[in-house]
Design an enzyme around this catalytic site. Structure first.
Site, PDB file in Angstrom:
ATOM      1  N   ASP A  93      31.416  36.073  27.573  1.00  0.00           N
ATOM      2  CA  ASP A  93      31.009  37.343  28.187  1.00  0.00           C
ATOM      3  C   ASP A  93      29.537  37.311  28.588  1.00  0.00           C
ATOM      4  O   ASP A  93      28.720  36.627  27.971  1.00  0.00           O
ATOM      5  CB  ASP A  93      31.275  38.488  27.191  1.00  0.00           C
ATOM      6  CG  ASP A  93      31.296  39.848  27.870  1.00  0.00           C
ATOM      7  OD1 ASP A  93      31.389  39.902  29.111  1.00  0.00           O
ATOM      8  OD2 ASP A  93      31.221  40.859  27.153  1.00  0.00           O
ATOM      9  N   GLY A  94      29.214  38.085  29.608  1.00  0.00           N
ATOM     10  CA  GLY A  94      27.809  38.267  29.993  1.00  0.00           C
ATOM     11  C   GLY A  94      27.404  37.645  31.318  1.00  0.00           C
ATOM     12  O   GLY A  94      26.226  37.681  31.681  1.00  0.00           O
ATOM     13  N   ASN A  95      28.358  37.122  32.052  1.00  0.00           N
ATOM     14  CA  ASN A  95      28.040  36.514  33.358  1.00  0.00           C
ATOM     15  C   ASN A  95      27.421  37.520  34.328  1.00  0.00           C
ATOM     16  O   ASN A  95      26.474  37.205  35.046  1.00  0.00           O
ATOM     17  CB  ASN A  95      29.305  35.963  34.028  1.00  0.00           C
ATOM     18  CG  ASN A  95      29.923  34.822  33.251  1.00  0.00           C
ATOM     19  OD1 ASN A  95      29.307  34.284  32.342  1.00  0.00           O
ATOM     20  ND2 ASN A  95      31.141  34.459  33.607  1.00  0.00           N
ATOM     21  N   ARG A 110      25.784  40.374  33.698  1.00  0.00           N
ATOM     22  CA  ARG A 110      24.420  40.763  33.316  1.00  0.00           C
ATOM     23  C   ARG A 110      23.423  39.632  33.562  1.00  0.00           C
ATOM     24  O   ARG A 110      22.275  39.861  33.927  1.00  0.00           O
ATOM     25  CB  ARG A 110      24.391  41.198  31.844  1.00  0.00           C
ATOM     26  CG  ARG A 110      24.826  42.640  31.642  1.00  0.00           C
ATOM     27  CD  ARG A 110      25.192  42.925  30.222  1.00  0.00           C
ATOM     28  NE  ARG A 110      26.502  42.379  29.893  1.00  0.00           N
ATOM     29  CZ  ARG A 110      27.004  42.330  28.670  1.00  0.00           C
ATOM     30  NH1 ARG A 110      26.277  42.753  27.645  1.00  0.00           N
ATOM     31  NH2 ARG A 110      28.213  41.847  28.469  1.00  0.00           N
ATOM     32  N   ARG A 137      27.203  39.529  41.010  1.00  0.00           N
ATOM     33  CA  ARG A 137      27.908  39.158  39.784  1.00  0.00           C
ATOM     34  C   ARG A 137      28.575  37.787  39.877  1.00  0.00           C
ATOM     35  O   ARG A 137      28.619  37.038  38.901  1.00  0.00           O
ATOM     36  CB  ARG A 137      28.961  40.221  39.448  1.00  0.00           C
ATOM     37  CG  ARG A 137      28.370  41.587  39.114  1.00  0.00           C
ATOM     38  CD  ARG A 137      29.482  42.593  38.828  1.00  0.00           C
ATOM     39  NE  ARG A 137      30.320  42.136  37.744  1.00  0.00           N
ATOM     40  CZ  ARG A 137      30.049  42.294  36.443  1.00  0.00           C
ATOM     41  NH1 ARG A 137      28.939  42.931  36.072  1.00  0.00           N
ATOM     42  NH2 ARG A 137      30.861  41.842  35.529  1.00  0.00           N
ATOM     43  N   HIS A 154      29.217  34.291  37.507  1.00  0.00           N
ATOM     44  CA  HIS A 154      30.486  33.634  37.164  1.00  0.00           C
ATOM     45  C   HIS A 154      30.435  32.136  37.470  1.00  0.00           C
ATOM     46  O   HIS A 154      30.976  31.322  36.732  1.00  0.00           O
ATOM     47  CB  HIS A 154      31.645  34.289  37.916  1.00  0.00           C
ATOM     48  CG  HIS A 154      31.903  35.707  37.489  1.00  0.00           C
ATOM     49  ND1 HIS A 154      31.964  36.076  36.160  1.00  0.00           N
ATOM     50  CD2 HIS A 154      32.104  36.855  38.194  1.00  0.00           C
ATOM     51  CE1 HIS A 154      32.185  37.385  36.076  1.00  0.00           C
ATOM     52  NE2 HIS A 154      32.265  37.874  37.292  1.00  0.00           N
ATOM     53  N   GLU A 161      42.956  43.216  31.886  1.00  0.00           N
ATOM     54  CA  GLU A 161      42.212  44.415  32.285  1.00  0.00           C
ATOM     55  C   GLU A 161      41.186  44.118  33.391  1.00  0.00           C
ATOM     56  O   GLU A 161      40.662  45.037  34.017  1.00  0.00           O
ATOM     57  CB  GLU A 161      41.483  45.021  31.076  1.00  0.00           C
ATOM     58  CG  GLU A 161      42.395  45.717  30.072  1.00  0.00           C
ATOM     59  CD  GLU A 161      43.264  44.755  29.267  1.00  0.00           C
ATOM     60  OE1 GLU A 161      42.764  43.681  28.880  1.00  0.00           O
ATOM     61  OE2 GLU A 161      44.444  45.061  29.045  1.00  0.00           O
ATOM     62  N   ASN A 162      40.892  42.852  33.593  1.00  0.00           N
ATOM     63  CA  ASN A 162      39.856  42.515  34.575  1.00  0.00           C
ATOM     64  C   ASN A 162      40.265  42.794  36.026  1.00  0.00           C
ATOM     65  O   ASN A 162      39.413  42.792  36.931  1.00  0.00           O
ATOM     66  CB  ASN A 162      39.388  41.056  34.419  1.00  0.00           C
ATOM     67  CG  ASN A 162      38.530  40.816  33.196  1.00  0.00           C
ATOM     68  OD1 ASN A 162      38.560  39.746  32.588  1.00  0.00           O
ATOM     69  ND2 ASN A 162      37.723  41.804  32.809  1.00  0.00           N
ATOM     70  N   TRP A 163      41.545  43.086  36.270  1.00  0.00           N
ATOM     71  CA  TRP A 163      41.977  43.481  37.627  1.00  0.00           C
ATOM     72  C   TRP A 163      41.348  44.792  38.046  1.00  0.00           C
ATOM     73  O   TRP A 163      41.357  45.146  39.232  1.00  0.00           O
ATOM     74  CB  TRP A 163      43.507  43.626  37.693  1.00  0.00           C
ATOM     75  CG  TRP A 163      44.259  42.367  37.365  1.00  0.00           C
ATOM     76  CD1 TRP A 163      44.901  42.097  36.192  1.00  0.00           C
ATOM     77  CD2 TRP A 163      44.454  41.222  38.204  1.00  0.00           C
ATOM     78  NE1 TRP A 163      45.481  40.838  36.247  1.00  0.00           N
ATOM     79  CE2 TRP A 163      45.226  40.286  37.475  1.00  0.00           C
ATOM     80  CE3 TRP A 163      44.044  40.884  39.509  1.00  0.00           C
ATOM     81  CZ2 TRP A 163      45.597  39.037  37.989  1.00  0.00           C
ATOM     82  CZ3 TRP A 163      44.414  39.648  40.022  1.00  0.00           C
ATOM     83  CH2 TRP A 163      45.181  38.737  39.268  1.00  0.00           C
ATOM     84  N   ARG A 206      38.348  45.435  38.210  1.00  0.00           N
ATOM     85  CA  ARG A 206      37.057  45.202  38.879  1.00  0.00           C
ATOM     86  C   ARG A 206      37.228  45.277  40.396  1.00  0.00           C
ATOM     87  O   ARG A 206      38.339  45.337  40.892  1.00  0.00           O
ATOM     88  CB  ARG A 206      36.508  43.842  38.437  1.00  0.00           C
ATOM     89  CG  ARG A 206      36.239  43.854  36.937  1.00  0.00           C
ATOM     90  CD  ARG A 206      35.569  42.599  36.467  1.00  0.00           C
ATOM     91  NE  ARG A 206      35.299  42.703  35.026  1.00  0.00           N
ATOM     92  CZ  ARG A 206      34.472  41.927  34.361  1.00  0.00           C
ATOM     93  NH1 ARG A 206      33.824  40.965  34.989  1.00  0.00           N
ATOM     94  NH2 ARG A 206      34.293  42.101  33.060  1.00  0.00           N
TER      95      ARG A 206
HETATM   96  C1  IPE Z   1      36.494  40.148  28.101  1.00  0.00           C
HETATM   97  O1  IPE Z   1      35.292  40.544  28.670  1.00  0.00           O
HETATM   98  C2  IPE Z   1      37.257  39.290  29.051  1.00  0.00           C
HETATM   99  C3  IPE Z   1      36.687  37.978  29.347  1.00  0.00           C
HETATM  100  C4  IPE Z   1      35.614  37.462  28.814  1.00  0.00           C
HETATM  101  C5  IPE Z   1      37.432  37.194  30.295  1.00  0.00           C
HETATM  102  P1  IPE Z   1      35.135  41.946  29.418  1.00  0.00           P
HETATM  103  O2  IPE Z   1      33.738  41.994  29.915  1.00  0.00           O
HETATM  104  O3  IPE Z   1      36.206  42.118  30.424  1.00  0.00           O
HETATM  105  O4  IPE Z   1      35.372  42.999  28.248  1.00  0.00           O
HETATM  106  P2  IPE Z   1      34.880  44.501  28.111  1.00  0.00           P
HETATM  107  O5  IPE Z   1      35.271  45.208  29.368  1.00  0.00           O
HETATM  108  O6  IPE Z   1      33.398  44.466  27.950  1.00  0.00           O
HETATM  109  O7  IPE Z   1      35.570  45.006  26.901  1.00  0.00           O
HETATM  110  C1  IPE Z   2      32.671  37.610  31.516  1.00  0.00           C
HETATM  111  O1  IPE Z   2      31.503  38.108  32.056  1.00  0.00           O
HETATM  112  C2  IPE Z   2      33.561  36.975  32.558  1.00  0.00           C
HETATM  113  C3  IPE Z   2      34.749  37.771  32.907  1.00  0.00           C
HETATM  114  C4  IPE Z   2      35.130  38.867  32.329  1.00  0.00           C
HETATM  115  C5  IPE Z   2      35.555  37.276  34.023  1.00  0.00           C
HETATM  116  P1  IPE Z   2      31.411  39.590  32.627  1.00  0.00           P
HETATM  117  O2  IPE Z   2      31.768  39.571  34.075  1.00  0.00           O
HETATM  118  O3  IPE Z   2      32.225  40.526  31.815  1.00  0.00           O
HETATM  119  O4  IPE Z   2      29.870  39.876  32.454  1.00  0.00           O
HETATM  120  P2  IPE Z   2      29.212  41.265  32.011  1.00  0.00           P
HETATM  121  O5  IPE Z   2      29.851  41.656  30.715  1.00  0.00           O
HETATM  122  O6  IPE Z   2      29.491  42.257  33.087  1.00  0.00           O
HETATM  123  O7  IPE Z   2      27.768  40.939  31.876  1.00  0.00           O
HETATM  124 MG    MG Z   3      31.827  41.624  30.185  1.00  0.00          MG
END
Ligand code: IPE
Ligand code: IPE
Ligand code: MG
Length: 240
Positions: free
Chosen positions: A18-20, A22, A31, A35, A65-67, A69
């Site tokens: 997580d954190g890509n 930010r 963003r 990634h 849940e990432n759909w 976005r």
């Molecule tokens: C969890 O991270 C999913 C992945 C790392 C692929 P998210 O960034 O989607 O989770 P939330 O929304 O902060 O809970």
């Molecule tokens: C995790 O990084 C990668 C995926 C969920 C695909 P994020 O995209 O959730 O990065 P933040 O949490 O917004 O920084």
């Molecule tokens: Mg995240």
């Protein structure tokens, strides 16, 4: 004083990368820039596994849940996954990595699924590191899909409902060939599991670290593993 025994290295480590977003934002970039940087981090961590004694590594790449976005981010990620699988195949095959995917493939486009199938097939005889990539994965979704398949077996008379226990259900999960994770790491300072390996992590140790995924290095990975080795796992029993 209890006689605490040192844990050996965790056999199975799972990572919520997580954190890509930010990381990119902090650099004034879109963003997707984050990634791409995140994807480049994966190889170093996978390659460090044999030396660090980690046999199974499972990484969370995209959740069910990432759909939610934006279309730009989702399609950019899908494109990145395709590019990544194509560019890494040779290296993964030759470095002895056995790759598997967990998650529901039904919503993924067929070019991507074909690449996933190919990579699984090409690496299935490798045994140095077992890399599992969670793509369109959600723990609840996985349990629901497993239950559906189990229910079909019951309806067909092949399984007696009286015989169903937790091991029965585990056989229908995407992870049926994997041991449970010993350690789950989440980067970026968030202390939640976001639907990752819910069933399998029942007795996992957790480590939440502030580093954003694109900054996570082999050295930090090693220090997280060293911290794990000091923990006492009890599994509900009284330490003896
Ligand atoms: C969890 O991270 C999913 C992945 C790392 C692929 P998210 O960034 O989607 O989770 P939330 O929304 O902060 O809970
Ligand atoms: C995790 O990084 C990668 C995926 C969920 C695909 P994020 O995209 O959730 O990065 P933040 O949490 O917004 O920084
Ligand atoms: Mg995240």
């Amino acid at each position: 004083m209890g006689n605490r025994t040192e844990q050996s290295a965790p056999e199975h480590v799972a990572i919520i990368m997580d954190g890509n977003g930010r990381w990119a934002q902090a650099r004034g970039k879109p963003r997707l820039f984050g990634h791409h940087a995140g994807a480049r981090r994966v190889r170093e961590i996978v390659e460090s596994c044999p030396d660090l004694g980690v046999k199974y590594l499972t990484i969370f790449a995209f959740s069910t849940e990432n759909w939610k976005r934006t279309q730009t981010e989702v399609s950019g990620l899908m494109k990145l996954f395709k590019r990544y699988l194509m560019s890494e195949t040779k290296e993964l095959v030759s470095s002895g990595v056995c790759v598997r995917f967990i998650g529901d493939r039904i919503k993924l486009d067929e070019t991507l699924v074909a690449l996933m199938d190919d990579l699984e097939l090409l690496t299935c005889n490798n045994d140095k590191v077992h890399l599992t990539i969670a793509l369109n994965y959600g723990g609840r979704d996985e349990v629901a899909r497993a239950t559906k398949r189990l229910a079909r077996e019951v309806a067909a008379g092949r399984i007696d409902p009286e015989d169903v226990d937790d091991e029965t259900l585990a056989r229908f999960l995407d992870t049926y060939v994997l041991p449970d994770p010993d350690l789950v790491i989440r980067t970026s300072g968030e202390a939640r599991i976001s639907n990752f390996l819910l069933w399998q992590s029942a007795y996992a140790e957790y480590k939440f670290i502030d580093t954003l995924w694109p900054d996570f290095t082999r050295d930090e990975f090693a220090s997280v593993l060293a911290n794990y080795s000091t923990r006492e796992r009890r599994y509900g029993a009284v330490p003896g």
